[in-house]
Design a protein around this motif. Structure first.
Motif, PDB file in Angstrom:
ATOM      1  N   PHE A   1      16.868  31.200  17.922  1.00  0.00           N
ATOM      2  CA  PHE A   1      15.411  31.267  17.763  1.00  0.00           C
ATOM      3  C   PHE A   1      14.735  30.026  18.343  1.00  0.00           C
ATOM      4  CE2 PHE A   1      14.932  28.145  14.428  1.00  0.00           C
ATOM      5  CZ  PHE A   1      16.117  28.225  13.702  1.00  0.00           C
ATOM      6  N   SER A   2      15.420  28.876  18.351  1.00  0.00           N
ATOM      7  CA  SER A   2      14.848  27.689  19.001  1.00  0.00           C
ATOM      8  C   SER A   2      14.754  27.890  20.506  1.00  0.00           C
ATOM      9  CB  SER A   2      15.710  26.459  18.690  1.00  0.00           C
ATOM     10  OG  SER A   2      15.719  26.187  17.304  1.00  0.00           O
ATOM     11  N   LEU A   3      15.734  28.590  21.081  1.00  0.00           N
ATOM     12  CA  LEU A   3      15.686  28.884  22.511  1.00  0.00           C
ATOM     13  C   LEU A   3      14.520  29.812  22.836  1.00  0.00           C
ATOM     14  CD1 LEU A   3      17.054  28.553  25.258  1.00  0.00           C
ATOM     15  CD2 LEU A   3      18.521  30.491  24.681  1.00  0.00           C
ATOM     16  N   VAL A   4      14.262  30.795  21.964  1.00  0.00           N
ATOM     17  CA  VAL A   4      13.138  31.712  22.180  1.00  0.00           C
ATOM     18  C   VAL A   4      11.811  30.956  22.093  1.00  0.00           C
ATOM     19  CG1 VAL A   4      11.952  33.732  21.266  1.00  0.00           C
ATOM     20  CG2 VAL A   4      14.434  33.706  21.383  1.00  0.00           C
ATOM     21  N   ILE A   5      11.677  30.071  21.111  1.00  0.00           N
ATOM     22  CA  ILE A   5      10.452  29.275  20.993  1.00  0.00           C
ATOM     23  C   ILE A   5      10.267  28.384  22.223  1.00  0.00           C
ATOM     24  CG2 ILE A   5       9.383  27.400  19.677  1.00  0.00           C
ATOM     25  CD1 ILE A   5      10.550  28.635  17.154  1.00  0.00           C
ATOM     26  N   ALA A   6      11.369  27.811  22.711  1.00  0.00           N
ATOM     27  CA  ALA A   6      11.272  26.978  23.918  1.00  0.00           C
ATOM     28  C   ALA A   6      10.823  27.801  25.121  1.00  0.00           C
ATOM     29  CB  ALA A   6      12.624  26.325  24.201  1.00  0.00           C
ATOM     30  N   ALA A   7      11.298  29.046  25.234  1.00  0.00           N
ATOM     31  CA  ALA A   7      10.874  29.904  26.340  1.00  0.00           C
ATOM     32  C   ALA A   7       9.376  30.205  26.250  1.00  0.00           C
ATOM     33  CB  ALA A   7      11.684  31.197  26.335  1.00  0.00           C
ATOM     34  N   GLY A   8       8.878  30.477  25.038  1.00  0.00           N
ATOM     35  CA  GLY A   8       7.449  30.707  24.864  1.00  0.00           C
ATOM     36  C   GLY A   8       6.625  29.483  25.207  1.00  0.00           C
ATOM     37  N   TRP A   9       7.130  28.306  24.854  1.00  0.00           N
ATOM     38  CA  TRP A   9       6.397  27.069  25.182  1.00  0.00           C
ATOM     39  C   TRP A   9       6.379  26.831  26.689  1.00  0.00           C
ATOM     40  CZ3 TRP A   9       7.594  22.477  27.615  1.00  0.00           C
ATOM     41  CH2 TRP A   9       6.670  21.438  27.461  1.00  0.00           C
ATOM     42  N   LEU A  10       7.498  27.090  27.354  1.00  0.00           N
ATOM     43  CA  LEU A  10       7.548  26.903  28.803  1.00  0.00           C
ATOM     44  C   LEU A  10       6.607  27.866  29.515  1.00  0.00           C
ATOM     45  CD1 LEU A  10      11.383  26.376  29.265  1.00  0.00           C
ATOM     46  CD2 LEU A  10       9.594  24.694  29.716  1.00  0.00           C
ATOM     47  N   ALA A  11       6.465  29.091  28.975  1.00  0.00           N
ATOM     48  CA  ALA A  11       5.515  30.033  29.568  1.00  0.00           C
ATOM     49  C   ALA A  11       4.087  29.515  29.453  1.00  0.00           C
ATOM     50  CB  ALA A  11       5.647  31.391  28.889  1.00  0.00           C
ATOM     51  N   ALA A  12       3.736  28.963  28.280  1.00  0.00           N
ATOM     52  CA  ALA A  12       2.400  28.380  28.118  1.00  0.00           C
ATOM     53  C   ALA A  12       2.222  27.170  29.025  1.00  0.00           C
ATOM     54  CB  ALA A  12       2.185  27.994  26.654  1.00  0.00           C
ATOM     55  N   ALA A  13       3.267  26.353  29.155  1.00  0.00           N
ATOM     56  CA  ALA A  13       3.181  25.193  30.047  1.00  0.00           C
ATOM     57  C   ALA A  13       2.995  25.632  31.492  1.00  0.00           C
ATOM     58  CB  ALA A  13       4.437  24.340  29.914  1.00  0.00           C
ATOM     59  N   GLY A  14       3.673  26.707  31.897  1.00  0.00           N
ATOM     60  CA  GLY A  14       3.495  27.209  33.255  1.00  0.00           C
ATOM     61  C   GLY A  14       2.082  27.697  33.510  1.00  0.00           C
ATOM     62  N   GLN A  15       1.487  28.365  32.517  1.00  0.00           N
ATOM     63  CA  GLN A  15       0.113  28.844  32.700  1.00  0.00           C
ATOM     64  C   GLN A  15      -0.858  27.672  32.774  1.00  0.00           C
ATOM     65  OE1 GLN A  15      -0.578  32.631  31.483  1.00  0.00           O
ATOM     66  NE2 GLN A  15      -2.585  32.346  30.553  1.00  0.00           N
ATOM     67  N   MET A  16      -0.637  26.655  31.940  1.00  0.00           N
ATOM     68  CA  MET A  16      -1.492  25.470  31.990  1.00  0.00           C
ATOM     69  C   MET A  16      -1.336  24.727  33.320  1.00  0.00           C
ATOM     70  SD  MET A  16      -3.469  25.113  29.467  1.00  0.00           S
ATOM     71  CE  MET A  16      -3.780  25.461  27.742  1.00  0.00           C
TER      72      MET A  16
ATOM     73  N   PHE B   1       7.664  17.507  18.369  1.00  0.00           N
ATOM     74  CA  PHE B   1       7.878  17.834  19.774  1.00  0.00           C
ATOM     75  C   PHE B   1       6.765  18.707  20.341  1.00  0.00           C
ATOM     76  CE2 PHE B   1      12.528  17.756  18.312  1.00  0.00           C
ATOM     77  CZ  PHE B   1      12.636  16.394  18.560  1.00  0.00           C
ATOM     78  N   LEU B   2       5.973  19.338  19.486  1.00  0.00           N
ATOM     79  CA  LEU B   2       4.980  20.310  19.931  1.00  0.00           C
ATOM     80  C   LEU B   2       3.555  19.772  19.890  1.00  0.00           C
ATOM     81  CD1 LEU B   2       4.899  23.254  20.895  1.00  0.00           C
ATOM     82  CD2 LEU B   2       4.551  23.952  18.523  1.00  0.00           C
ATOM     83  N   LEU B   3       3.265  18.883  18.949  1.00  0.00           N
ATOM     84  CA  LEU B   3       1.894  18.426  18.752  1.00  0.00           C
ATOM     85  C   LEU B   3       1.271  17.766  19.987  1.00  0.00           C
ATOM     86  CD1 LEU B   3       2.055  17.070  15.090  1.00  0.00           C
ATOM     87  CD2 LEU B   3       0.749  19.031  15.918  1.00  0.00           C
ATOM     88  N   PRO B   4       2.004  16.944  20.770  1.00  0.00           N
ATOM     89  CA  PRO B   4       1.344  16.353  21.953  1.00  0.00           C
ATOM     90  C   PRO B   4       0.785  17.391  22.907  1.00  0.00           C
ATOM     91  CG  PRO B   4       3.384  15.192  21.463  1.00  0.00           C
ATOM     92  CD  PRO B   4       3.353  16.390  20.557  1.00  0.00           C
ATOM     93  N   SER B   5       1.532  18.451  23.179  1.00  0.00           N
ATOM     94  CA  SER B   5       1.026  19.466  24.104  1.00  0.00           C
ATOM     95  C   SER B   5      -0.163  20.217  23.516  1.00  0.00           C
ATOM     96  CB  SER B   5       2.143  20.453  24.460  1.00  0.00           C
ATOM     97  OG  SER B   5       2.647  21.093  23.302  1.00  0.00           O
ATOM     98  N   LEU B   6      -0.169  20.449  22.213  1.00  0.00           N
ATOM     99  CA  LEU B   6      -1.283  21.160  21.598  1.00  0.00           C
ATOM    100  C   LEU B   6      -2.581  20.374  21.733  1.00  0.00           C
ATOM    101  CD1 LEU B   6       0.336  22.478  18.277  1.00  0.00           C
ATOM    102  CD2 LEU B   6       0.311  23.543  20.521  1.00  0.00           C
ATOM    103  N   HIS B   7      -2.551  19.120  21.362  1.00  0.00           N
ATOM    104  CA  HIS B   7      -3.786  18.335  21.312  1.00  0.00           C
ATOM    105  C   HIS B   7      -4.231  17.844  22.689  1.00  0.00           C
ATOM    106  CE1 HIS B   7      -4.244  18.223  16.948  1.00  0.00           C
ATOM    107  NE2 HIS B   7      -2.935  18.127  16.880  1.00  0.00           N
ATOM    108  N   VAL B   8      -3.304  17.725  23.628  1.00  0.00           N
ATOM    109  CA  VAL B   8      -3.690  17.263  24.967  1.00  0.00           C
ATOM    110  C   VAL B   8      -4.185  18.428  25.808  1.00  0.00           C
ATOM    111  CG1 VAL B   8      -2.821  16.253  27.099  1.00  0.00           C
ATOM    112  CG2 VAL B   8      -2.188  15.248  24.915  1.00  0.00           C
ATOM    113  N   TRP B   9      -3.459  19.535  25.800  1.00  0.00           N
ATOM    114  CA  TRP B   9      -3.835  20.664  26.652  1.00  0.00           C
ATOM    115  C   TRP B   9      -5.089  21.371  26.158  1.00  0.00           C
ATOM    116  CZ3 TRP B   9       1.797  22.921  27.258  1.00  0.00           C
ATOM    117  CH2 TRP B   9       2.510  22.066  28.088  1.00  0.00           C
TER     118      TRP B   9
END
Length: 643
Positions: free
Chosen positions: A578-593, A512-520
């Motif tokens: 902890f999955s919810l916390v990781i999702a919040a961190g990912w959404l913050a990075a997505a918002g900055q991108m 679920f995470l690799l596409p955003s890492l390699h694309v962004w």
């Protein structure tokens, strides 16, 4: 001066002027602000990923069934009797929702079907929260056939239904098969001289309650049963018109041992002429990344008990109103009934050779071990990590300040964590529908009923948090290219930390995470391209989460209700905190991108650039300052007394 000196100088000057101008550099220099990511380093690291891929390719193997037992009795499953039993249960007690009179009648009916064969059931009564029906008393019925060995083989089927139809296939057919199998090990009271089958292992036949409401009975059995279970087989919707299927997914990233699965597949092939279906490899990988199932093998696998489900239904149980006795497929019923009967005899002869649980992905008749899948996913993370570290080093070398970019990410992360905290507080306050922390049945209201009023309150409080955070994120001056690069670097480094946290919890979830890492990673190289190109690259990074929502929407038939269903699973605790916390961190990075892609990014402002504090911030500031002043005064009193 010589006579020809002037003419010679004129010649050379004219010749130099005639030289063509130096061509402009077509490609920006590596490490510059226009080309900060090293494509050569990124591509070269992918060559190293080929080694894990090669290892994974050589680890693919054909799964072998358990060793064949001694010649056993031919299958003697009574097709006519099974259809009659399923039709009788569905017609007599069409509404078998836990806690209803029909559910109590079905308990008595099950006991009555076994009594003429000298079999008695033990009734395990327990209280549980039934989705959509509150807290009810449920009943598991256990019939134990002692064997020469104490190790147990369990066969189970859920007795209840959702109440929207008679539940002839789901799951009167499973209960009818359970009755038929148990009777073959009993002694008829009317013919006491008839010799019953004598098992080698102890057999436990379990009619569970609450199976249609999140496998509540199976959870109770897995949690409280004290016997040593070698393996378990769940029977669900055996008389449908669909192809036979083996459901392997659990509520943890583990499956039944391949030997058990292949043994069941071989026997189904022998009886029906068709190999049972599996989900596609991508669907199996999603099931490992987000362990989820609506069938009863899930809770047993979570406890480390090897289990699988045999069914003719899909990922989602059949629709209740159309599940009528007239629609039972007797041919499929007989084929799967004989398959289960032969599987039980096979396991009884050699179940001590069956290992426990494992993780793997089926590719046709072959399997790829779970450790190889994890190795490939983790190795696919390496090119991104090295490229992100290279980008960080370039920023440090060019003395680009990263602190404002990290503070900007911190503000975005604070907003998403605020929203997550409000969501959890709403769950504690009972704003969301009450449900157990299990896979919710799609037919019941908590799964698909959007609580409009509560969601409106949640949205309002989330917007309040955004209003507070937005004051530090709005661009108030032109942003330099170096500051945009710092913002990208901060987001990519945050994603790197999140990826390592995912590896530490469930490496399969990297899908679920690799596409955003390699694309962004390549967004800094296209920031001067047209807006549509930047947005296309940004949207491509959301492919990973969309895989999860798409799986819920299409495989489980949730459609547009998939987002709320996932939110409800989070509210009940099925999705860990902890999955919810990781999702919040990912959404913050997505918002900055996203802000960088549309040109709305701004680094965290300096003190001189910040706007005046609003009433909320000023109130919070005064409270904090007052608290600190009182704390200093209380700490200074003992020193004053000593003086």
């Amino acid at each position: 001066m010589p006579a020809g000196a002037g003419s010679s100088r004129t010649y050379y000057s004219q010749g130099m002027a005639a030289l063509p101008p130096r061509p402009a550099r077509r490609r920006p220099r590596l490490g510059s602000l226009e080309r900060p990511v090293s494509g050569r380093l990124y591509r070269g690291t992918w060559l190293l990923v080929g080694i894990p891929l090669l290892i994974a390719a050589f680890s693919v193997r054909k799964a072998d069934p358990l060793p064949a037992p001694q010649p056993s009795l031919p299958a003697s499953f009574d097709r006519t009797g099974a259809v009659q039993l399923a039709s009788e249960l569905a017609a007599t007690y069409p509404d078998r929702v836990p806690g209803t009179a029909g559910a109590a009648g079905a308990v008595s009916w099950f006991s009555q079907q076994l009594a003429p064969y000298g079999l008695k059931d033990f009734q395990d009564r327990f209280r549980a929260l039934v989705p959509g029906h509150g807290r009810q008393t449920l009943v598991n019925q256990l019939v134990t056939i002692p064997g020469r060995l104490p190790d147990e083989i369990v066969v189970m089927a859920h007795r209840d239904d959702v109440g929207s139809g008679p539940g002839a296939n789901d799951n009167a057919s499973g209960i009818a098969t359970l009755v038929q199998l148990a009777r073959s090990y009993g002694t008829p009271v009317a013919a006491p001289t008839t010799r019953a089958l004598s098992p080698v292992h102890t057999l436990v036949f379990v009619a569970t309650d609450g199976g249609a409401f999140g496998a509540l009975g199976a959870r109770r059995f897995a949690r409280t049963h004290r016997g040593h279970v070698l393996t378990a087989v769940d029977l669900d919707a055996l008389a449908g018109r669909g192809a036979p299927r083996l459901v392997l997914a659990g509520t943890e990233p583990r499956l039944a041992a391949p030997g058990l699965v292949e043994t069941a597949a071989r026997l189904v092939l022998e009886q029906s002429g068709r190999r049972p279906k599996h989900p596609t490899p991508l669907a199996q990988l999603i099931d490992l990344a987000f362990p989820f199932t609506l069938h009863e093998q899930g809770p047993l696998l979570a406890r480390g008990l090897p289990a699988l489900t045999l069914t003719t239904g899909g990922e989602r149980p059949p629709t209740g109103f159309s599940d009528q006795p007239a629609r039972l497929d007797g041919a499929h019923f007989a084929e799967l009934g004989r398959s289960v009967q032969q599987l039980l005899r096979w396991l009884d002869s050699g179940a001590e050779l069956a290992p426990g649980t494992a993780s793997y992905v089926y590719f046709g008749p072959r399997i790829l071990p779970g450790w190889a899948v994890e190795l490939v996913l983790i190795s696919a993370l390496v090119p991104f990590l090295l490229a992100a570290i290279y980008l960080f080093a370039r920023c440090r070398r060019r003395h680009i300040a990263l602190a404002p970019a990290f503070r900007s990410y911190r503000s975005r992360a604070g907003f998403w964590l605020w929203s997550a905290a409000i969501f959890e507080l709403f769950a504690l306050a009972g704003a969301w529908p009450a449900a157990p922390s299990t896979a919710l049945p799609p037919e019941v209201s908590p799964a698909t009923a959007w609580p409009t009023l509560a969601l409106a309150g949640f949205a309002a409080l989330s917007c309040l948090g955004w209003i507070v955070a937005r004051q530090r994120l709005v661009p108030r001056r032109p942003v330099a290219s170096s500051e945009e690069l710092a913002g990208t670097t901060a987001a990519l480094l945050a994603l790197s930390v999140l990826a390592l946290l995912v590896v530490a919890t469930n490496p399969f979830a990297l899908v679920f995470l690799l596409p955003s890492l390699h694309v962004w990673l390549w967004l800094p190289l296209v920031r001067h391209r047209p807006l549509w190109a930047r947005l296309a690259l940004l949207v491509a990074g959301f492919l990973g989460p969309l895989l999860l929502l798409g799986s819920l929407a299409w495989r489980f038939g949730l459609g547009l209700d998939a987002p709320w269903y996932l939110a409800e699973l989070t509210a009940t605790g099925y999705v860990p905190l902890f999955s919810l916390v990781i999702a919040a961190g990912w959404l913050a990075a997505a918002g900055q991108m996203a802000a960088l892609s549309v040109g709305r990014y701004a680094p965290y402002p300096r003190a001189s650039e910040r706007p005046p504090r609003g009433p909320i911030r000023e109130t919070v500031r005064q409270v904090v300052l007052a608290f600190r002043a009182r704390k200093r005064e209380s700490g200074a009193e003992p020193e004053a007394l000593e003086l």
